[in-house]
Design a protein around this motif. Structure first.
Motif, PDB file in Angstrom:
ATOM      1  N   PHE A  38      -6.443  -4.198   0.582  1.00 34.81           N
ATOM      2  CA  PHE A  38      -6.760  -3.488  -0.654  1.00 34.81           C
ATOM      3  C   PHE A  38      -6.874  -1.989  -0.396  1.00 34.81           C
ATOM      4  O   PHE A  38      -6.379  -1.174  -1.170  1.00 34.81           O
ATOM      5  N   ARG A  42      -3.500  -1.202  -1.583  1.00 29.69           N
ATOM      6  CA  ARG A  42      -4.025  -1.040  -2.938  1.00 29.69           C
ATOM      7  C   ARG A  42      -3.704  -2.183  -3.888  1.00 29.69           C
ATOM      8  O   ARG A  42      -3.347  -1.985  -5.035  1.00 29.69           O
ATOM      9  N   PHE A  43      -3.773  -3.393  -3.381  1.00 30.56           N
ATOM     10  CA  PHE A  43      -3.708  -4.523  -4.309  1.00 30.56           C
ATOM     11  C   PHE A  43      -4.517  -5.692  -3.761  1.00 30.56           C
ATOM     12  O   PHE A  43      -4.769  -5.775  -2.567  1.00 30.56           O
ATOM     13  N   ALA A  44      -4.925  -6.590  -4.675  1.00 31.80           N
ATOM     14  CA  ALA A  44      -5.675  -7.779  -4.279  1.00 31.80           C
ATOM     15  C   ALA A  44      -4.676  -8.843  -3.850  1.00 31.80           C
ATOM     16  O   ALA A  44      -3.847  -9.267  -4.645  1.00 31.80           O
ATOM     17  N   PHE A  46      -3.500 -12.169  -3.312  1.00 36.77           N
ATOM     18  CA  PHE A  46      -3.794 -13.567  -3.641  1.00 36.77           C
ATOM     19  C   PHE A  46      -3.244 -14.532  -2.599  1.00 36.77           C
ATOM     20  O   PHE A  46      -3.589 -15.701  -2.596  1.00 36.77           O
ATOM     21  N   TYR A 105       8.441  -3.042  -3.525  1.00 40.45           N
ATOM     22  CA  TYR A 105       7.563  -2.550  -4.599  1.00 40.45           C
ATOM     23  C   TYR A 105       6.848  -1.274  -4.189  1.00 40.45           C
ATOM     24  O   TYR A 105       6.472  -0.464  -5.027  1.00 40.45           O
ATOM     25  N   PRO A 112      -0.299  -2.096  -9.533  1.00 46.57           N
ATOM     26  CA  PRO A 112      -1.013  -3.137  -8.795  1.00 46.57           C
ATOM     27  C   PRO A 112      -0.734  -4.540  -9.340  1.00 46.57           C
ATOM     28  O   PRO A 112      -0.634  -5.495  -8.566  1.00 46.57           O
ATOM     29  N   SER A 113      -0.563  -4.653 -10.668  1.00 47.96           N
ATOM     30  CA  SER A 113      -0.314  -5.996 -11.219  1.00 47.96           C
ATOM     31  C   SER A 113       0.974  -6.585 -10.658  1.00 47.96           C
ATOM     32  O   SER A 113       1.030  -7.774 -10.354  1.00 47.96           O
ATOM     33  N   THR A 114       2.008  -5.746 -10.506  1.00 51.25           N
ATOM     34  CA  THR A 114       3.259  -6.253  -9.951  1.00 51.25           C
ATOM     35  C   THR A 114       3.029  -6.768  -8.531  1.00 51.25           C
ATOM     36  O   THR A 114       3.531  -7.829  -8.160  1.00 51.25           O
ATOM     37  N   VAL A 116       0.248  -7.890  -7.349  1.00 52.24           N
ATOM     38  CA  VAL A 116      -0.531  -9.133  -7.402  1.00 52.24           C
ATOM     39  C   VAL A 116       0.382 -10.304  -7.771  1.00 52.24           C
ATOM     40  O   VAL A 116       0.307 -11.378  -7.176  1.00 52.24           O
ATOM     41  N   ILE A 117       1.295 -10.071  -8.721  1.00 49.14           N
ATOM     42  CA  ILE A 117       2.200 -11.153  -9.099  1.00 49.14           C
ATOM     43  C   ILE A 117       3.094 -11.521  -7.912  1.00 49.14           C
ATOM     44  O   ILE A 117       3.294 -12.699  -7.611  1.00 49.14           O
ATOM     45  N   ALA A 118       3.580 -10.500  -7.202  1.00 52.50           N
ATOM     46  CA  ALA A 118       4.381 -10.784  -6.013  1.00 52.50           C
ATOM     47  C   ALA A 118       3.555 -11.581  -5.012  1.00 52.50           C
ATOM     48  O   ALA A 118       4.051 -12.534  -4.400  1.00 52.50           O
ATOM     49  N   PHE A 255     -12.707 -13.296  -1.803  1.00 49.05           N
ATOM     50  CA  PHE A 255     -12.612 -12.205  -2.773  1.00 49.05           C
ATOM     51  C   PHE A 255     -14.011 -11.766  -3.179  1.00 49.05           C
ATOM     52  O   PHE A 255     -14.308 -10.567  -3.243  1.00 49.05           O
ATOM     53  N   ILE A 259     -15.558  -8.032  -2.823  1.00 50.98           N
ATOM     54  CA  ILE A 259     -15.954  -7.239  -3.987  1.00 50.98           C
ATOM     55  C   ILE A 259     -17.451  -6.974  -3.993  1.00 50.98           C
ATOM     56  O   ILE A 259     -17.904  -5.871  -4.284  1.00 50.98           O
ATOM     57  N   ILE A 263     -15.102  -3.325  -2.395  1.00 52.98           N
ATOM     58  CA  ILE A 263     -13.759  -3.605  -1.878  1.00 52.98           C
ATOM     59  C   ILE A 263     -13.135  -2.356  -1.265  1.00 52.98           C
ATOM     60  O   ILE A 263     -13.337  -1.245  -1.730  1.00 52.98           O
TER      61      ILE A 263
END
Lengths: 338, 465
Positions: A38, A42-44, A46, A105, A112-114, A116-118, A255, A259, A263
């Motif tokens: 993170f 810079r992404f969570a 999953f 990416y 960040p959403s992209t 996370v989806i990846a 997670f 958090i 984080i």
């Protein structure tokens, strides 16, 4: 101190302190990986739980191979011997994964959403691979001595009514976690690369201006994350058992730990790991027996004195997460600084 | 957005995609059986509704909700609570105490909220909140525990819970939507201010909490003991097989085949036709009901998206700061869209439990109930309602068919191996897990090479008209 007080302390140590420390150390190592990714990427992530499952699966398979060759390091579990090789393999896979999936990416500077989806895509892929290779069932790979102290021996030794048992896996978890955390902090604080990582996490543009190679920082982050995840997964597997779905479920408390601690902050991840672990254990423990020892005779309660049933173990971490998000969204330590 | 695909083309694309999808289902009908095709179709309908719900949140407003599983499960709870007959003994045994306990819980919660609002920030507030909570919990347990024990002791093998209202199960689709909407309102109040991936983690966790509650609160829906035998909104196969009109229709439909047979063979053949037709007829009834729901929700969604409200939502999604500068209340709109989308998921969840005829909390798994729905939305085309519906059908189809295809591939791919080879045996056993892997690969390929999905969002501009 009278015997009742000592008994109460032993009981507390056996059912809360030792399991809490062990689980906390395992969560902390997992949460460190999440927090590093993170901070730098810079992404969570999953996929972290399933990356852990993947690394552990490699350990399990190498362990079986060693066992079939008759190579063991009793009284310690053979899995420790398998760890270095497994870490190298999972590091390579993680780097390959970054190169094939996430780098694109990064270049595109996606949201960040992209990412996370990846990462959920990666989660599916790793989950599928693990189930495909080793299957969805429980796998045993522990060997060597099982206990450092057995409850019965402890009772005989001390003459107390309550026993204290410490498993080898619990001792190992705590020792290895201390070594790893010390090494990680030495790396982050003292080495050039570590400082580069912190600088990059702190302010990307400034770090780039100072000539830090972002791809190198990212690669090192993944390498550390893969190592931590494999070790954490193995320790958890030795302590409980290896089941792919459990590792997916561990994602949630990890997670929560990251958090709750803040984080992006490694100290936070460690503290968060212990906060979550101890809350789970403390809130779901039945205190009846403990209170019988701890309070004067006649005051002992009738019920189990359990705040929440054990079935809510996983939910506890989330209730804490929700509380922290409500009251102090940046976590205990201000997040987002390595 | 999709400059290379002008707007006029998108309708043709959609028609083509749905024709292909229908073709795939028909292929299954011929290759496997019509019953299998109908099962896929029915679950495809439900998946499409769920995908619509997520599309409302993600596609319209960019809200990252990975709590689908929890809202779907609430719909399932609604199905039980609406359709099952009440258990008077359980109500008599613990109903009053439970009511008091729940009143105390509600009162405590209200007191916590009031204290939070009235007392200024500081240690005083924290202390007050903790004191109220602890006091509430201490009063709550002595009422709650005995009530639960009493309720669960009432004939635990078959009931052990309060039962439901004994109303037609179809009402639960509305109630499921309301349950999910209520939960979403609370969740939204708590979590919607968060950054996208925080919101994702928070919703993932809240879904787990909902499942944990459903699994463990046996007095409500029997927990992991499951509630089976939910009443149906459609006829039972057994009744159909006794129904003279139904038998006549089946006989008439197959009159050509039957006429060619001798009497004994004809009777046997007719019986098998009746059994098969009754099962297909039941599935068709479900398909009809689900299609009506899907069409209603789809129409409303399309109209909403094309209305001024939809334009406002997209404006907020694309630039929150600008939208809020234009006087739009971003927080309120987010909460609204979050509640609406979750309600749709709740409706789908109730439909699913209705179709299954049972509530089995142990089967709620985030891979299947949350992330798979996300794959549907993204592959179908986020922001495009028709795309989400297509994604629902297509991904559900692939999810189901990946298993037989995987088995087929491995059987043929390892044909050169020794039949007794342990590697082959292992591969055969692992084949079903291929589908999880396949879904991951599909998702990764789509977001990399076709990030707007099969049917991309249609952006109407003034000069398009």
């Amino acid at each position: 101190m009278d015997t009742d007080t000592i008994n109460a302390i032993v009981l507390f140590s056996n059912f809360i302190l030792v399991p809490g420390m062990t689980y906390g150390a395992q969560l902390a190592l997992g949460a460190l990986g999440i927090t590093l990714v993170f901070g730098v990427l810079r992404f969570a992530n999953f996929a972290h739980g399933d990356m852990m499952a993947f690394g552990t699966m490699i350990v399990v398979m190498i362990t079986w191979w060693f066992q079939s060759l008759g190579i063991t390091i009793a009284p310690l579990p053979t899995a420790l011997l398998a760890l270095p090789l497994a870490i190298v393999i999972s590091m390579s896979v993680t780097l390959l994964n970054d190169r094939m999936i996430f780098r694109y990416y990064r270049k595109k500077r996606s949201s960040p959403s992209t990412f996370v989806i990846a990462s959920t895509g990666v989660m599916f892929v790793f989950n599928g691979i693990v189930r495909f290779i080793i299957g969805p069932d429980d796998q045993r790979f522990t060997d060597g001595e099982r206990f450092i102290i057995k409850a019965r021996e402890f009772k005989k030794m001390t003459g107390l009514d309550e026993g204290l048992s410490i498993k080898v896996s619990q001792g190992l978890t705590i020792v290895i976690a201390i070594i790893l955390v010390a090494a990680l902090f030495w790396f982050l604080q003292r080495t050039r690369t570590g400082k580069a990582m912190r600088a990059f996490s702190d302010n990307e543009d400034l770090a780039l201006l100072s000539g830090i190679d972002p791809e190198r920082v990212v690669a090192i982050t993944w390498i550390i994350t893969a190592a931590l995840a494999t070790i954490a997964g193995t320790l958890y597997g030795l302590d409980k058992s290896f089941k792919p779905f459990t590792y997916f479920q561990l994602l949630l408390p990890m997670f929560a730990s990251a958090i709750v601690g803040g984080i992006g902050n490694p100290v936070g991840a460690i503290v968060g790991g212990f906060v979550i672990a101890f809350s789970e254990v403390i809130i779901t423990y039945a205190y009846k027996k403990f209170l019988i020892y701890a309070v004067p005779p006649g005051w002992a309660p009738d019920g189990l004195m359990q705040l929440l049933s054990t079935d809510y173990k996983f939910a506890v971490s989330f209730m804490i997460l929700v509380l922290v998000l409500l009251i102090r969204p940046t976590g205990i330590f201000k997040g987002k600084v390595i | 957005m999709s400059a290379s695909r002008p707007h006029l083309n998108s309708n043709r694309r959609a028609v083509m995609a749905f024709t292909l999808m229908a073709g795939l289902l028909i292929l299954v009908g011929f290759a496997q059986s019509w019953s299998v095709a109908m099962v896929i179709f029915n679950l495809g309908l439900i998946s499409a509704v769920m995908a619509l719900g997520i599309n409302i949140q993600w596609g319209y407003a960019g809200l990252f909700n990975v709590g689908t599983m929890g809202f779907a499960a609430l719909g399932g709870v609604a199905a039980v609570l609406v359709s099952k007959p009440p258990v008077p003994e359980a109500w008599a045994a613990g109903g009053a105490d439970l009511g008091i306990a729940l009143l105390i819980a509600g009162g405590t919660l209200a007191a916590v909220i009031i204290a939070y609002r009235r007392i200024p920030k500081g240690p005083m507030r924290t202390i007050a909140l903790v004191v109220i909570f602890v006091a509430g919990y201490t009063v709550f347990r002595p009422f709650f525990d005995p009530a639960v024990a009493a309720i669960e002791a009432v004939n635990p093998a078959s009931t052990g819970y309060l039962g439901g209202l004994g109303l037609p199960i179809i009402l639960s689709w509305v109630v499921g939507g309301l349950f999910a909407a209520g939960a979403a309102w609370v969740v939204g109040k708590i979590a919607l201010g968060l950054r996208a991936d925080y919101l994702a983690i928070a919703t993932l966790g809240i879904a787990e909490i909902i499942i944990a509650i459903i699994k463990n609160e046996d007095w409500l829906t029997r927990g992991v003991k499951n509630v089976a035998g939910l009443p149906r909104p459609v006829p039972y196969e057994v009744d159909l097989q006794q129904n003279l009109t139904f038998i006549r229709v089946v006989e008439w439909l197959h009159s050509d085949t039957l006429a060619a047979l001798a009497t004994d063979a004809r009777m046997a053949r007719l019986d098998s036709f009746i059994v098969e037709s009754s099962s297909i007829f039941v599935k068709l009834c479900y398909a009809g009901l689900f299609s009506v729901v899907l069409l209603i929700i789809l129409t409303l969604s399309v109209r909403a998206l094309n209305s001024p409200w939809g334009r406002m939502m997209r404006a907020i999604r694309d630039n929150e700061v600008a939208a809020s500068a234009m006087g739009k209340n971003v927080t309120k709109r987010h909460l609204q869209v979050f509640v609406l989308g979750s309600a749709v998921v709740g409706i789908a969840g109730a439909m699913l439990t209705t179709l299954d005829g049972q509530l089995t909390p142990g089967t709620y798994n985030p891979l299947r109930f949350t992330f798979l729905i996300w794959v549907m939305v993204i592959v179908g085309g986020s922001g495009n309602n028709v795309g989400a519906v297509l994604g629902g059908f297509l991904i559900w189809f692939l999810w189901v068919e990946a298993e037989p295809v995987g088995v087929w591939l491995i059987t043929n791919g390892t044909a050169w191996m020794d039949a007794a080879s342990p590697i082959r045996a292992h591969l055969m056993e692992s084949a079903p897990h291929m589908r999880i892997f396949t879904m991951g690969v599909i998702l990764l390929l789509v977001i990399r090479f076709h990030p707007h999905g099969i049917l991309p969002e249609v952006v109407k501009r003034e000069d398009d008209k």
